[in-house]
Design an enzyme around this catalytic site. Structure first.
Site, PDB file in Angstrom:
ATOM      1  N   CYS A 125      -0.658   2.047  -5.005  1.00  0.00           N
ATOM      2  CA  CYS A 125      -1.352   3.261  -5.387  1.00  0.00           C
ATOM      3  C   CYS A 125      -0.312   4.378  -5.535  1.00  0.00           C
ATOM      4  O   CYS A 125       0.648   4.430  -4.776  1.00  0.00           O
ATOM      5  CB  CYS A 125      -2.363   3.659  -4.326  1.00  0.00           C
ATOM      6  SG  CYS A 125      -3.679   2.472  -4.138  1.00  0.00           S
TER       7      CYS A 125
ATOM      8  N   HIS B  21       0.853  -1.182   0.000  1.00  0.00           N
ATOM      9  CA  HIS B  21       0.000   0.000   0.000  1.00  0.00           C
ATOM     10  C   HIS B  21       0.891   1.236   0.000  1.00  0.00           C
ATOM     11  O   HIS B  21       1.750   1.378   0.857  1.00  0.00           O
ATOM     12  CB  HIS B  21      -0.901   0.018   1.224  1.00  0.00           C
ATOM     13  CG  HIS B  21      -1.979  -1.008   1.166  1.00  0.00           C
ATOM     14  ND1 HIS B  21      -3.077  -0.868   0.344  1.00  0.00           N
ATOM     15  CD2 HIS B  21      -2.118  -2.199   1.771  1.00  0.00           C
ATOM     16  CE1 HIS B  21      -3.840  -1.928   0.474  1.00  0.00           C
ATOM     17  NE2 HIS B  21      -3.296  -2.757   1.324  1.00  0.00           N
TER      18      HIS B  21
END
Lengths: 394, 674
Positions: free
Chosen positions: A198, A156
């Site tokens: 991301c 992440h």
């Protein structure tokens, strides 16, 4: 343009000149042959619902192994153990597809850093090679100036950071700093950074070291999405970027010469639901001349050594021997590249010769204690520099 | 030198005025106290009325839950097995003489076939006693006395997670009344057991369990809550003394991650026709505590988006039909439309029907929390900080038909399976989502940040009014309020006496509630008279009515704020009664210039003197919510008994904050004004 080999060569000479006018001269680094491949594969997130990150990494692990990087040259870092998670419907197995055709967690998976060993500190230690004495060789990245390294990271991330475990984060300048140290310590020839998080593109925004090419799954402000959910396991099993990377590699074997460019342009933003972004300004070679196997596979040359057994000496060729006849086709691209650099060398030879002479003279005079002489020679070199630079710019 | 002195003086003055800015602001507010209080109260009321518009859609904020990501695997095979159990239970209920012994045995036998660890938990009916000191400690730790009393038997089965660490557990509770085994809703009641069994049999073979599963088939002969709370008490408070001989087996399985209580209820066919199966969620636990919103979200998501079951939560049907609320809804719709025409980004337009339903649901949510009484067995879990919810499943078709029953069990079972699997994915306690919220629909909530605004508006004018009254008095001594502290002290002492009186009254057994009520009232009056005789009349010469009012307002605002911490909903409803009393209080004998205003205020005062009395206030609240036909003032004793039976802090609020406020209000009303 940095990618223009001629320009960069000249710039390097100028740089040398500047340094020479102050201190001792340096010899220009001799280009080393690409002679080995390493891969560092990192899954940074733990917890059951991040199953897909482990599956991503294991899929890449399987691919690079299939394409020829041996286990001892792969550093695999997995932040959690999904295979043994009590919630796993298929104990001791990890899948990256709902069809369950391929168990990624088979018999021959060597995890080098697992669980809470996967920290920012350990990651940076692996890259920079600053280990404690007790760390075994299998946990070290023992690359050299001839290494091509694949660095794959998933987890992440956000704007200029990647989350490690649940508490730490690796920031883009940490990564850039580590890469710079690696460059200084001649730990790689070329480095491919591949990030699936991301806002992945932000992670390599601070890189400055030459020889690095980077690709991320999404631009700043974009999310990277999972590809599909496995209704049996009950979690998403693979991310989109990694899924299409794997789809690309499924068609290849270790002898194919698909270029990096074809990989990088294979990502379809509509399928990815994000824009794969790659950065090549630090990289010298044109991407369409670089086969993907330069990073995802392994070099096919073996370096013969003298026999380990005395009395069993065989007269071997002084040149490198190719491992098999089939590799010849695969090596075409590489040899082309070697030819190019040769021609550059020749065209530059005349100029370099004059410069070398001047440098030698300068070197001799630097020993002179008289400051006036030194100043005079310094001014002389400045004038020379000026004329050369004006001549070059015209 | 002189110039310097003057300069210094000017500077001093400047700093003095600068430092007093906040004081001047306060003084400004105090000098316009009437305007401020009117504006604040109106704003508070309006904010309360627009709460349904401000409700947000719920969302699942815990990543780990992953609801509905795995396909449900409950099959007809599991359901058919469960159906066999239902048939067996029904046949026992019809034939055997002692269903309260046979049915637990039967359930245990079925559990053992699945390989679960089983035992029976025996408990007796607790004494419904008044424990004035137990209001905030959840479990009155009375030792179980099974000697002569009748006792209930719950059957408990535990499945150990095959690869789990055994530190956490999920509890499934299915209440079943063995006393009413042959009763009207026997098939529905047996179906709850069947439903639990179908899920349990699936989970006993599941490879993905990370938490142990405990199924409590609780005997609800003393009510659903009693058995669950008794079992939870024994679970959390192991009894080591003198139990070695009486070989009571009690097995445990880790801390509880979540409790799911479910029961099947077959509605009367004559009621409204349903086109779907319905699940009703009950979430309110004692003293307005709620389970984490994520738990409700998971159930709602799985029911609506996976199983196609309609989700309901408590709602006051009477309010939906009320004309006043409908008119309000129309007004809100018009206002919303107007606001949108001004700025298209203001999207709080809401159809009036939705507003009406939202208001009715919100009222029910606030009322259930304010009452402080759990709405189901899940309340017992919340006492141990375990998130739990009660699901009441009502089928669309009759359960007597075997096919519809199987289909219903399959649907309900898959809902529970999905919820269990989702909670099983959790890595920590529920903590991501809200604990403080009101619901305006099954998928809409008002969070704490929003619902505190009306209360803040209502309470804000109190200190300002108190300060302005304090300034208005003729006496300039800063300690002048000390004289008025005496009546305040007397009133509060009296309220403590009133609080404790029921403890002694309830000691006298076999008294009908009307008699208890009268004894309580008489005792309270007597206590008041005695206190006045001992400490003197509240109307001494030094007690100005303005000071008395200021002190009363101060004490009330402290009481309200304290209560808002303990149970916000109670404080919210209480503020609606108490704040007008505080603001309007005016002696009858006081002389004013404007006779019209005076007569209006006096009328309001008299109305409030009647309505503000806790007995009538409670009756009024219940009348608004349940309809006025059923309410009688004499039921006050019963409703108070109900409150302290559930250790509700609302009782303390009523007697320790509301009652003294009302008494002081009367004192002001009848102040001689000398």
């Amino acid at each position: 343009m940095a990618s223009d080999p001629k320009g960069s060569q000249l710039r390097r000479i100028l740089l040398i000149f500047f340094s020479l006018s102050i201190i001792l001269p340096l010899s220009s680094p001799s280009p080393t042959m690409h002679n080995n491949n390493w891969a560092v594969l990192v899954c940074t997130s733990r917890f059951w619902f991040n199953y897909r990150h482990m599956a991503n990494t294991l899929s890449l692990y399987r691919t690079v192994k299939r394409l020829g990087i041996p286990d001892e040259r792969i550093i695999l870092m997995l932040a959690d153990d999904m295979a043994c998670n009590a919630r796993n419907n298929y104990p001791a197995q990890v899948f990256n597809n709902e069809n369950h055709q391929l168990n990624l967690y088979g018999d021959n998976v060597e995890v080098d850093y697992r669980g809470y060993e996967v920290t920012v500190e350990n990651f940076l230690r692996v890259l920079t090679g600053r280990h404690e004495a007790s760390v075994p060789r299998s946990k070290r990245l023992l690359s050299d100036e001839g290494s091509h390294i694949l660095l794959y990271m998933t987890g992440h991330g956000g704007n200029e950071f990647l989350k490690f475990q649940d508490t730490e984060e690796l920031q883009s300048h940490d990564l850039a700093d580590a890469v710079k140290q690696m460059k200084e310590k001649n730990r790689f020839k070329e480095l491919l950074i591949m990030v699936d998080t991301c806002q992945a593109a932000t992670l390599f925004s601070q890189l400055q070291s030459p020889g690095v090419v980077a690709i991320g799954s999404s631009m700043k402000g974009e999310n990277s999405y999972s590809h599909h959910l496995d209704p049996d396991v009950g979690v998403s099993v693979v991310d989109r970027f990694t899924f299409y990377t794997l789809a690309f590699f499924e068609r290849l074997d270790m002898y194919s010469n698909a270029s990096l460019n074809s990989l990088f342009t294979s990502y379809d933003p509509t399928l990815l639901m994000s824009t794969a972004y790659y950065r090549t300004d630090l990289y010298e070679r044109p991407l369409n001349m670089v086969p993907v196997t330069n990073f995802f596979g392994s070099v096919m040359k073996t370096i013969p050594t003298d026999s380990a057994y005395p009395g069993f000496l065989v007269a071997h060729a002084s040149e490198y021997a190719t491992i098999s006849a089939e590799t010849e086709t695969a090596r075409v691209v590489l040899e082309d590249e070697a030819d190019h650099s040769k021609t550059y060398d020749q065209s530059e030879k005349g100029l370099q010769h004059i410069l070398d002479e001047w440098l030698k003279l300068l070197e001799g005079k630097l020993g002179v204690k008289d400051p006036e002489v030194l100043v005079a020679y310094g001014l002389g070199s400045m004038v020379l520099l000026l004329t050369i630079s004006t001549w070059l710019s015209s | 030198m002189e110039v310097a002195e003057v300069e210094a003086e000017v500077e001093k003055k400047a700093t003095a005025t600068r430092s007093r800015l906040i004081v001047r602001l306060a003084a400004l507010l105090v000098s316009h106290s009437t305007l401020v209080s009117v504006v604040c109260c109106l704003a508070g009321l309006i904010a309360l009325l627009v709460l349904p518009l401000l409700a947000k859609n719920t969302y699942i904020s815990e990543n780990a839950l992953l609801p509905g990501s795995a396909n449900p695997v409950l099959s007809y095979q599991h359901v058919t097995q469960a159906n066999n159990l239902i048939m067996d239970i029904m046949s026992i209920a019809d034939v055997k003489e002692a269903p309260d012994i046979e049915i637990p045995k039967l359930i245990a036998k079925y559990m053992e076939i699945l390989g679960a660890e089983t035992y029976h938990h025996k408990f007796s009916q607790p004494q419904n006693q008044f424990h004035p000191l137990y209001f905030f400690s959840s479990s009155p730790n009375s030792p179980p006395t099974l000697a002569n009393l009748s006792y209930g038997t719950s059957t408990v089965g535990i499945i150990r997670a095959p690869r789990g660490d055994g530190k956490e557990a999920i509890v499934l509770v299915s209440p079943y009344n063995t006393q009413n085994a042959g009763g009207i809703d026997a098939s529905a009641s047996a179906s709850s057991i069947g439903l639990a069994f179908s899920v349990f049999s699936l989970l006993s073979r599941a490879t993905w369990l990370a938490k142990d599963i405990i199924w409590v088939a609780s005997d609800s002969r003393f009510g659903d809550h009693t058995s669950v709370s008794a079992w939870l008490n024994d679970y959390h408070n192991p009894n080591f003394i003198g139990d070695a001989s009486s070989n009571r087996i009690f097995k445990r399985a880790g801390t509880m991650a979540c409790g799911i209580v479910f029961k099947v209820v077959e509605k009367e066919r004559r009621e409204k026709y349903e086109d779907r199966d319905v699940v009703t969620m009950y979430a309110e636990a004692s003293n307005g505590q709620m389970p984490n919103l994520d738990l409700l979200n998971v159930v709602h998501y799985l029911a609506v988006h996976r199983q196609g079951i309609r989700v309901r939560i408590g709602m006051f049907g009477g309010l939906v039909k009320s004309h006043l609320v409908r008119v309000l809804g129309e007004v809100m719709q018009q206002v919303g439309r107007f606001a949108r025409s001004l700025n298209p980004d203001w999207r709080f337009e809401m159809p009036s029907s939705e507003y009406v339903e939202g208001t009715a649901t919100l009222a029910s949510s606030i009322y259930s929390q304010a009452l402080g009484v759990p709405t189901g067995p899940h309340g017992a879990f919340r006492d141990y900080q375990v998130d739990a919810v009660t699901l009441e499943l009502s089928p669309r078709f009759s359960l007597k038909n075997e096919h519809t029953r199987l289909a219903f069990l399959l649907k309900g079972g898959r809902l529970i399976e999905g919820t269990v699997r989702s909670v099983n994915n959790l890595l920590e306690k529920f903590h991501q989502s809200f604990f403080l919220y009101f619901l305006t629909a099954p998928n809409k909530f008002v969070s704490v940040g929003v619902y505190m605004i009306p209360f803040a508006f209502l309470v804000a004018p109190l200190p300002i009014i108190a300060a302005s009254l304090f300034n208005l008095t003729s006496n300039r001594n800063p300690w002048r309020w000390l004289h008025t502290a005496k009546p305040l002290l007397i009133t509060h002492t009296w309220s403590v006496v009133v609080t404790l009186l029921p403890f002694y009254i309830s000691k006298i057994s076999d008294l009908p509630s009307t008699h208890c009520m009268l004894t309580w009232a008489g005792g309270s009056l007597m206590a008041l008279v005695i206190l006045y005789i001992v400490f003197g009349s509240p109307y001494s010469k030094h007690v100005e009515w303005r000071l008395l009012k200021a002190v009363m307002i101060a004490s009330v605002s402290i009481g309200l704020c304290l209560m808002s911490i303990i149970n916000f909903a109670t404080a919210q409803i209480g503020a609606l009664f108490v704040v007008p009393m505080c603001l309007f209080a005016l002696p009858i004998r006081v002389k004013t210039n404007n006779s019209l205003i005076r007569s209006m205020v006096m009328t309001c005062n008299l109305v409030m003197a009647v309505l503000g009395f806790p007995v009538t206030a409670v009756a009024l609240m219940q009348g608004v919510i349940k309809g006025f036909g059923t309410v009688s003032i004499l039921e006050f004793w019963d409703s108070m008994k109900f409150l302290w039976g559930w250790n509700s802090a609302t009782y303390l609020y009523l007697v320790l904050v509301h009652l003294p406020c009302w008494l002081l209000f009367l004192h002001i009303l009848f102040h001689p004004c000398h």
